[in-house]
Design an enzyme around this catalytic site. Structure first.
Site, PDB file in Angstrom:
ATOM      1  N   ASP A  94      -4.131   1.828   0.047  1.00 42.22           N
ATOM      2  CA  ASP A  94      -4.489   2.832   1.185  1.00 42.22           C
ATOM      3  C   ASP A  94      -4.554   4.336   0.686  1.00 42.22           C
ATOM      4  O   ASP A  94      -4.156   4.596  -0.696  1.00 42.22           O
ATOM      5  CB  ASP A  94      -3.717   2.808   2.360  1.00 42.22           C
ATOM      6  CG  ASP A  94      -2.048   3.140   2.025  1.00 42.22           C
ATOM      7  OD1 ASP A  94      -1.618   2.414   1.076  1.00 42.22           O
ATOM      8  OD2 ASP A  94      -1.172   4.103   2.453  1.00 42.22           O
ATOM      9  N   GLU A 154       1.234   3.076   2.290  1.00 38.44           N
ATOM     10  CA  GLU A 154       2.149   3.700   1.574  1.00 38.44           C
ATOM     11  C   GLU A 154       2.129   5.316   1.567  1.00 38.44           C
ATOM     12  O   GLU A 154       3.163   5.855   1.335  1.00 38.44           O
ATOM     13  CB  GLU A 154       1.872   3.398  -0.054  1.00 38.44           C
ATOM     14  CG  GLU A 154       2.985   3.708  -1.038  1.00 38.44           C
ATOM     15  CD  GLU A 154       2.942   5.059  -1.342  1.00 38.44           C
ATOM     16  OE1 GLU A 154       3.866   5.741  -2.371  1.00 38.44           O
ATOM     17  OE2 GLU A 154       1.915   5.727  -1.358  1.00 38.44           O
ATOM     18  N   GLU A 155       0.811   5.595   1.949  1.00 35.27           N
ATOM     19  CA  GLU A 155       0.608   6.773   2.175  1.00 35.27           C
ATOM     20  C   GLU A 155       0.927   7.572   3.449  1.00 35.27           C
ATOM     21  O   GLU A 155       1.301   8.701   3.768  1.00 35.27           O
ATOM     22  CB  GLU A 155      -0.934   7.072   1.721  1.00 35.27           C
ATOM     23  CG  GLU A 155      -1.522   6.868   0.592  1.00 35.27           C
ATOM     24  CD  GLU A 155      -0.710   7.854  -0.676  1.00 35.27           C
ATOM     25  OE1 GLU A 155       0.198   8.780  -0.424  1.00 35.27           O
ATOM     26  OE2 GLU A 155      -1.061   7.584  -1.747  1.00 35.27           O
ATOM     27  N   GLU A 163       2.203   2.844  -9.765  1.00 35.52           N
ATOM     28  CA  GLU A 163       1.911   4.242  -9.410  1.00 35.52           C
ATOM     29  C   GLU A 163       1.560   5.055 -10.750  1.00 35.52           C
ATOM     30  O   GLU A 163       1.881   4.840 -11.832  1.00 35.52           O
ATOM     31  CB  GLU A 163       3.132   4.884  -8.881  1.00 35.52           C
ATOM     32  CG  GLU A 163       3.542   4.218  -7.166  1.00 35.52           C
ATOM     33  CD  GLU A 163       2.872   5.192  -6.316  1.00 35.52           C
ATOM     34  OE1 GLU A 163       1.709   5.851  -6.671  1.00 35.52           O
ATOM     35  OE2 GLU A 163       2.641   4.587  -5.033  1.00 35.52           O
TER      36      GLU A 163
END
Length: 377
Positions: free
Chosen positions: A72, A135-136, A164
């Site tokens: 995402d 995750e965002e 990441e």
């Protein structure tokens, strides 16, 4: 399996408009690349999660290594020079939302796993990929939920690398062993509204706290340590609404956030504010969004990640905990040894986000080297 191009795959991933928590079918593409892998899908509250794994060798108690990440992205915004979901390649860079954070890293880890499984002499291990679409966002039903599912199925990994974007100036200069926590807070100061011409009938909440703000805003709550910067209270919003320009407000709302080291907790912040605001009529509310954590720099995963970077890029990375939060915190909470390493983060969440084509290939090589170090050597 035929070789997989990391640039092609990163470009394909960017074309999926996966703004949190939308998945848009990207997991079908990824799953199709690994026909020999077993699949676990767990979706909840509109969040989709994918876990692919393959048992290599015949051991009854194999080491389990996992690559983790998210597909995402944050909204693109306006004023890009290219289509943010077009996968545009220009002057040696791939442009697009998520190029750095973190579809480029996902493409590199997928290609590394793909290449590793093409090789002969498989080790006794489980190799897996864990991806989420949240995750965002709030991250309530993403990696954290998926780990609960995997725990029930006895599929929790022993080691995990989250891809990441951790590099600061050069690919390979930074590996994250942990992250600071995040504590949000609200202070509501209570006053009495009234006409400004009759101050004795009013109790202005702004006046009540004005001389206290200098002690709160930017306050250092601890001195930090070798891995964590000092915890700092950062005021993000001051809000007070009056009925008219000649009427004092009834309340003043203050919102703040603390990115905290293990030396500061919500209890410490509460005591700090209670002391300063002892004579101020106010309510204080604190919310712990995430807790700080730190993996050992001497762990097998940390040491082999460092070695893989040095072997491939001839760079010795710095271990640190800089930046915001990530899903690594959930893996750590489940007892998984975890580190984070990936691309440059200089353009994450920004206009014209981009990644160097050469960095994509180099990251794939680092990840492939890490797999050899962790599972074969």
């Amino acid at each position: 399996m035929n070789p997989l191009s990391v640039v092609w795959l990163a470009r394909e991933l960017i074309t999926f408009k996966t703004i949190t928590p939308k998945e848009e079918g990207i997991f079908d593409l990824i799953q199709s690349l690994f026909p020999g892998f077993e699949v676990v899908r767990a979706d909840k509250e509109g969040v989709k999660n994918l876990f692919l794994y393959k048992r290599l060798g015949a051991s009854d108690n194999p080491l389990h290594f996992c690559f983790a990440g998210h597909i995402d992205v944050v909204p693109a915004g306006e004023s890009w020079s290219v289509d943010p979901f077009g996968g545009v390649i220009k002057d040696g860079f791939l442009y697009g939302r998520g190029a750095q954070d973190m579809k480029g890293g996902v493409a590199a880890l997928l290609c590394a796993v793909h290449d590793f499984c093409r090789q002969e002499n498989s080790p006794d291990a489980i190799l897996s990929i864990l991806l989420t679409s949240d995750e965002e966002g709030q991250a309530l039903y993403g990696t954290q939920y998926m780990l609960e599912v995997l725990q029930e199925q006895n599929l929790l990994p022993h080691f995990a690398l989250v891809a990441e974007p951790t590099s600061a100036k050069t690919l390979g200069d930074s590996v994250k062993l942990g992250r600071r926590g995040s504590i949000s807070g609200q202070i509501v100061v209570h006053g009495i509204c009234g006409h400004v011409a009759y101050p004795k009938t009013c109790l202005n909440p702004i006046d009540l706290i004005a001389d206290k703000l200098m002690h709160i805003s930017g306050a250092l709550l601890d001195k930090g340590d070798d891995f964590f910067a000092p915890s700092k209270l950062v005021i993000t919003t001051l809000k007070s609404v009056s009925q008219a320009s000649n009427v004092t407000p009834q309340i003043l709302e203050i919102y703040f956030n603390v990115r905290n080291s293990p030396l500061t907790s919500a209890e410490h912040i509460q005591k700090f504010l209670d002391t300063i605001l002892a004579k101020v009529p106010c309510d204080i509310e604190l919310t712990t969004n995430s807790k700080p954590f730190l993996s050992s720099q001497d762990s097998p995963l940390a040491m082999q990640t460092k070695r893989a970077i040095l072997d491939t890029l001839q760079i010795t990375p710095e271990f640190n905990t800089k930046g915001g939060t990530s899903d690594a915190r959930f893996l750590h909470a489940f007892g998984v040894e975890v580190v984070e390493f990936g691309l440059l983060n200089d353009r994450i969440h920004a206009l014209d986000e981009r990644v160097s084509l050469s960095d994509l290939e180099k990251l794939r090589q680092v990840f492939l080297r890490l797999l050899h170090l962790m599972l074969k050597d």
